[in-house]
Write an enzyme that holds these catalytic residues in place. Structure first.
Site, PDB file in Angstrom:
ATOM      1  N   HIS A 120       0.981  -1.396   0.051  1.00  0.00           N
ATOM      2  CA  HIS A 120      -0.006   0.041   0.026  1.00  0.00           C
ATOM      3  C   HIS A 120       1.001   1.286   0.081  1.00  0.00           C
ATOM      4  CE1 HIS A 120      -3.112   2.917   1.257  1.00  0.00           C
ATOM      5  NE2 HIS A 120      -3.785   2.105   0.852  1.00  0.00           N
ATOM      6  N   GLU A 122       0.652   4.403   1.181  1.00  0.00           N
ATOM      7  CA  GLU A 122       0.756   4.656   2.678  1.00  0.00           C
ATOM      8  C   GLU A 122       2.058   4.036   3.424  1.00  0.00           C
ATOM      9  OE1 GLU A 122      -2.710   4.963   5.471  1.00  0.00           O
ATOM     10  OE2 GLU A 122      -1.204   4.543   6.943  1.00  0.00           O
ATOM     11  N   ASN A 217     -16.865  -0.200   1.069  1.00  0.00           N
ATOM     12  CA  ASN A 217     -17.246   0.491   2.267  1.00  0.00           C
ATOM     13  C   ASN A 217     -18.715   1.002   2.011  1.00  0.00           C
ATOM     14  OD1 ASN A 217     -17.213   3.518   2.483  1.00  0.00           O
ATOM     15  ND2 ASN A 217     -15.673   3.137   0.948  1.00  0.00           N
TER      16      ASN A 217
END
Ligand code: F3S
Length: 277
Positions: A120, A122, A217
């Site tokens: 990822h 991040e 989500n």
């Protein structure tokens, strides 16, 4: 019919902040997408000439570079500065925090463990701040195969991880190493939308959830709402609305997934408010 928005919905604080920064910057590049939302990235391109580059190599000669919400590796940042680009930092402050922690703790001689996904962006960015590198794991099982060199360990989490899983990692480390510094760097934004959707669905007699039908989500929000309000419907745009859903209803709740821009939400709320019940 009253229309009520959830107390927390749609884009999180970090994403909203980054969009504002990009709108004000204009005529800039970002290394990797500013946020994870294609419609919004296109809008920024069309209206503000903010161009998304794939990686740092494409940034050569760029005059202005915006750092995306997930952050970028330290080397890439240094490269931009060396190339004399104007750097505008839109890294979410909740992401800057673990970057700073990794840098400081590794300078103080702690080995760095990051709970998260090594692929990822991040996590790649956060790991790059650990001066001697970081161990990135997704589970205790993975961690059990790692042998750290010393006894001083510092651990942070990817912002979107679940707290109970992070605690499993920290407990494991505490039971094996003499000195463990734990920094809870989890961000609650995703969970705030879920809690707010639940509160809203308990009171509303119809709920509209706005977001991509493939967005996990958004689907999660839909299923939470459905638990408390049977008449909960997921829509992607205003064309998905069906007037029959609102017949005889008094309170319509509206919420949106974390990747839904405000302008889509406004359009849909506008259309609902014109429906005669
Ligand atoms: Fe959003 Fe920043 Fe949290 S981008 S999800 S507020 S880490």
């Amino acid at each position: 019919m009253e229309i009520r928005l959830a107390k927390s919905y749609g884009f999180c604080f970090g994403v909203k902040r980054a969009i504002k920064i990009a709108e004000n910057a204009s005529n800039a590049v970002t290394i990797g997408p500013l946020i994870h939302n294609n419609a919004e990235i296109s809008r920024l391109k069309d209206n503000f000439n903010v161009t998304t580059l794939h990686d740092i190599h494409e940034a050569k000669g760029a005059k202005k570079a915006i750092i995306r919400t997930h952050g970028i590796p330290k080397n890439d940042l240094e490269q931009l500065r060396a190339d004399k680009a104007e750097v505008i930092d839109a890294t979410c402050p909740y992401v800057t925090k673990p970057q700073e922690i990794c840098e400081k703790m590794s300078q103080e001689g702690y080995e760095i463990v990051i709970f998260g996904d090594a692929n990822h962006p991040e996590v790649k960015g956060v790991a790059s701040y650990a001066i001697h590198g970081a161990v990135v794991v997704q589970s205790v099982e993975e961690l059990s195969h790692v042998k750290l060199k010393g006894q001083k360990v510092s651990v942070v989490s990817q912002t979107t991880r679940k707290i109970n899983e992070f605690l499993e990692i920290t407990r494991y480390l505490e039971s094996r190493y003499k000195e463990v510094r734990i920094f809870n760097t989890i961000c609650n934004a995703t969970f705030e939308n879920q809690d707010a959707a639940k509160d809203l669905a308990k009171e509303a007699d119809v709920v509209v959830i706005i977001g991509g039908k493939n967005s996990s989500n958004t689907k999660q929000l839909h299923s939470i709402c459905k638990e408390y309000c049977e008449d909960s419907f997921l829509v992607e745009d205003e064309h998905d609305l069906d007037e029959k859903w609102f017949e005889g209803k008094h309170l319509c709740g509206v919420t949106a997934g974390a990747s839904t821009p405000d302008w889509i939400i406004e359009k849909i709320v506008g259309k609902i408010s014109k429906i005669k019940v």
